[in-house]
Design a protein around this motif. Structure first.
Motif, PDB file in Angstrom:
ATOM      1  N   ASP A  16       0.871  -1.188   0.000  1.00 12.64           N
ATOM      2  CA  ASP A  16       0.000   0.000   0.000  1.00 12.64           C
ATOM      3  C   ASP A  16       0.910   1.241   0.000  1.00 12.64           C
ATOM      4  O   ASP A  16       1.772   1.365   0.874  1.00 12.64           O
TER       5      ASP A  16
ATOM      6  N   PHE B 299       0.611   4.100   1.022  1.00  6.97           N
ATOM      7  CA  PHE B 299       0.597   4.805   2.308  1.00  6.97           C
ATOM      8  C   PHE B 299       1.622   4.183   3.264  1.00  6.97           C
ATOM      9  O   PHE B 299       2.425   4.884   3.875  1.00  6.97           O
ATOM     10  N   TYR B 300       1.596   2.843   3.379  1.00 10.51           N
ATOM     11  CA  TYR B 300       2.517   2.189   4.315  1.00 10.51           C
ATOM     12  C   TYR B 300       3.939   2.103   3.759  1.00 10.51           C
ATOM     13  O   TYR B 300       4.895   2.031   4.518  1.00 10.51           O
TER      14      TYR B 300
ATOM     15  N   PHE C 185      -5.347  -6.454   4.176  1.00 12.77           N
ATOM     16  CA  PHE C 185      -5.621  -5.695   5.402  1.00 12.77           C
ATOM     17  C   PHE C 185      -6.599  -6.531   6.221  1.00 12.77           C
ATOM     18  O   PHE C 185      -7.821  -6.368   6.113  1.00 12.77           O
TER      19      PHE C 185
ATOM     20  N   ASP D  71      -0.940   5.130  12.657  1.00 11.58           N
ATOM     21  CA  ASP D  71      -2.128   5.197  11.790  1.00 11.58           C
ATOM     22  C   ASP D  71      -3.369   4.711  12.530  1.00 11.58           C
ATOM     23  O   ASP D  71      -4.099   5.494  13.106  1.00 11.58           O
ATOM     24  N   THR D  72      -3.596   3.420  12.552  1.00 14.89           N
ATOM     25  CA  THR D  72      -4.802   2.880  13.199  1.00 14.89           C
ATOM     26  C   THR D  72      -4.548   2.618  14.686  1.00 14.89           C
ATOM     27  O   THR D  72      -3.414   2.600  15.138  1.00 14.89           O
TER      28      THR D  72
ATOM     29  N   VAL E 130     -11.921  -0.675  11.226  1.00 13.85           N
ATOM     30  CA  VAL E 130     -10.660  -0.011  10.857  1.00 13.85           C
ATOM     31  C   VAL E 130     -10.787   1.402  11.437  1.00 13.85           C
ATOM     32  O   VAL E 130     -11.572   2.220  10.949  1.00 13.85           O
TER      33      VAL E 130
ATOM     34  N   THR F 103      -9.216   4.239  11.609  1.00 17.84           N
ATOM     35  CA  THR F 103      -9.018   5.457  10.810  1.00 17.84           C
ATOM     36  C   THR F 103     -10.217   5.723   9.904  1.00 17.84           C
ATOM     37  O   THR F 103     -10.755   6.829   9.870  1.00 17.84           O
TER      38      THR F 103
ATOM     39  N   ARG G 263     -12.987   8.724   9.848  1.00 22.87           N
ATOM     40  CA  ARG G 263     -13.235   9.573   8.659  1.00 22.87           C
ATOM     41  C   ARG G 263     -14.722   9.597   8.334  1.00 22.87           C
ATOM     42  O   ARG G 263     -15.292  10.633   8.029  1.00 22.87           O
TER      43      ARG G 263
ATOM     44  N   ASN H  56     -10.430   5.638   1.670  1.00 24.49           N
ATOM     45  CA  ASN H  56      -8.986   5.314   1.647  1.00 24.49           C
ATOM     46  C   ASN H  56      -8.548   5.015   0.214  1.00 24.49           C
ATOM     47  O   ASN H  56      -9.360   5.065  -0.735  1.00 24.49           O
ATOM     48  N   THR H  57      -7.270   4.682   0.062  1.00 23.78           N
ATOM     49  CA  THR H  57      -6.673   4.473  -1.265  1.00 23.78           C
ATOM     50  C   THR H  57      -7.479   3.515  -2.136  1.00 23.78           C
ATOM     51  O   THR H  57      -7.794   3.819  -3.292  1.00 23.78           O
ATOM     52  N   PHE H  58      -7.791   2.328  -1.589  1.00 23.69           N
ATOM     53  CA  PHE H  58      -8.388   1.287  -2.429  1.00 23.69           C
ATOM     54  C   PHE H  58      -9.866   1.568  -2.709  1.00 23.69           C
ATOM     55  O   PHE H  58     -10.372   1.232  -3.785  1.00 23.69           O
TER      56      PHE H  58
ATOM     57  N   ASP I  85      -5.979   9.851   0.825  1.00 23.70           N
ATOM     58  CA  ASP I  85      -4.640   9.359   0.440  1.00 23.70           C
ATOM     59  C   ASP I  85      -4.223   9.891  -0.930  1.00 23.70           C
ATOM     60  O   ASP I  85      -5.060  10.231  -1.763  1.00 23.70           O
TER      61      ASP I  85
ATOM     62  N   GLN J 165      -2.531  12.366   3.751  1.00 27.31           N
ATOM     63  CA  GLN J 165      -1.963  12.264   5.094  1.00 27.31           C
ATOM     64  C   GLN J 165      -0.450  12.491   5.025  1.00 27.31           C
ATOM     65  O   GLN J 165       0.088  12.776   3.968  1.00 27.31           O
TER      66      GLN J 165
HETATM   67  O1  T6T Z   1      -5.809   5.332   4.394  1.00 26.69           O
HETATM   68  C1  T6T Z   1      -4.709   4.523   4.697  1.00 26.69           C
HETATM   69  C2  T6T Z   1      -4.661   4.264   6.162  1.00 26.69           C
HETATM   70  O2  T6T Z   1      -4.675   5.502   6.860  1.00 26.69           O
HETATM   71  C3  T6T Z   1      -5.857   3.432   6.594  1.00 26.69           C
HETATM   72  O3  T6T Z   1      -5.760   3.120   7.948  1.00 26.69           O
HETATM   73  C4  T6T Z   1      -5.961   2.171   5.765  1.00 26.69           C
HETATM   74  O4  T6T Z   1      -5.955   2.491   4.401  1.00 26.69           O
HETATM   75  C5  T6T Z   1      -4.810   3.208   3.950  1.00 26.69           C
HETATM   76  O5  T6T Z   1      -3.672   2.444   4.167  1.00 26.69           O
HETATM   77  C6  T6T Z   1      -4.867   3.451   2.464  1.00 26.69           C
HETATM   78  O6  T6T Z   1      -4.994   2.279   1.758  1.00 26.69           O
END
Ligand code: T6T
Length: 314
Positions: free
Chosen positions: A39, A41-42, A68, A116-117, A163, A165, A169, A219-221, A245, A265
């Protein structure tokens, strides 16, 4: 949040990283456990983690599950705990399922830094470093009101409940949307972090409610899938899409007009701060229990200016 500077990344070696530093620092071994491998982000967070580890002279390695998913992340935690690292930096994939394994790690004397989480009761953690996700959800709604000031139906596509985060949101977005009588909040649908599912949910929602004016992809996906669904439904630019993201795919979608805004972020900063706090805890320095990091809304208009600082590095 323009005042919050994005941290500059000067290179980003992958794998195990260690460097100079004192003998005691060299004995410090940290493991970073991502929410999901690959990902952007990570991966960007890993850059921040490795850069700071190198600066402090500590050793860090990174692992992440292929999805995830707590059933894949828990065995990784168990095997990492067995290697007795000094600290684990981790983005827990579920607020409930990951709490006991991480608490057990802390009870075994390992410093646990949440990145993050979080989990339901993070009191065992040395620190928790995370974006202001409630604020980010509100920022996403504010972006929709700017893009489509006339009001109308708005929808959220998220990942999975649990999740932390994404849940925050959604709640930030929902609260702001419900407080604005011009908008009709249609609620949240869950894509299980799968872009194909997010695309299907989007086309189905647009078939049911063709007058939707805005979608927030949390989120991204989710954003990847919503953008695909918008194209399939031929609603490019008529339905305003705000993603969370800012990986390279998201920026491409912004440039080609399937997405109109991205709440970015600061993953590298989250990683850097977490390494620092774990190091402080291990060397008897002052530790900050909770560190909120900023976000920035990128649009086509600021993408070549300040927004460029917030694009993820992968
Ligand atoms: O948005 C981020 C992350 O902050 C969230 O916890 C899980 O999804 C992401 O990793 C983006 O794919």
């Amino acid at each position: 949040l323009g005042a919050v500077a994005a941290i500059a990344l000067t290179g980003c070696a992958s794998g195990t990283s260690s460097a100079g530093g004192t003998t005691s620092a060299k004995n410090i071994k940290m493991t970073f456990i991502q929410g999901v491998a690959g990902d952007p982000f990570y991966v960007t967070m890993q850059c921040g983690v490795e850069q700071e580890a190198k600066k402090l002279g500590v050793t860090v390695s990174t692992q992440g599950p292929q999805k995830f998913d707590p059933t894949l992340q828990k065995p990784i935690v168990d095997s990492v705990v067995a290697t007795k690292p000094s600290a684990i930096l981790i983005a827990p994939t579920d607020t409930s399922a990951m709490e006991a394994p991480l608490k057990a790690a802390a009870n075994a004397g390992i410093k646990v830094a949440l990145v993050d989480t979080t989990v339901n009761d993070p009191s065992f953690a040395t620190t928790a470093v995370s974006s202001d996700n409630v604020g980010g959800g509100k920022a996403a709604f504010d972006a929709i009101t700017k893009l489509h000031p006339g009001g109308g139906k708005v929808l959220v596509i998220s990942t999975d409940p649990g999740v932390s985060t994404a849940d925050q949101r959604v709640s930030g977005f929902a609260k702001a949307a419900k407080a604005n009588s011009s908008y009709d909040y249609l609620g949240v649908q869950y894509s299980h972090n799968d872009p194909a599912t997010a695309a299907k949910l989007t086309t189905a929602a647009l078939a049911k409610d063709p007058d939707i004016v805005g979608i927030f992809a949390a989120n991204t996906f989710a954003a990847q899938g919503v953008a695909t669904g918008i194209r399939q439904a031929g609603k490019q630019n008529t339905v305003k899409v705000v993603g969370f993201d800012a990986g390279s795919d998201a920026v491409t979608q912004l440039k080609n007009g399937t997405v109109q805004a991205l709440v970015a972020q600061q993953p590298a900063l989250i990683g850097k701060d977490a390494v620092q706090q774990a190091y402080n805890a291990l060397t008897g320095k002052k530790v900050t229990k909770k560190i909120p990091t900023g976000f920035f809304t990128i649009t086509k208009d600021n993408l070549t200016g300040e927004g460029a600082n917030y694009v993820y590095k992968t």
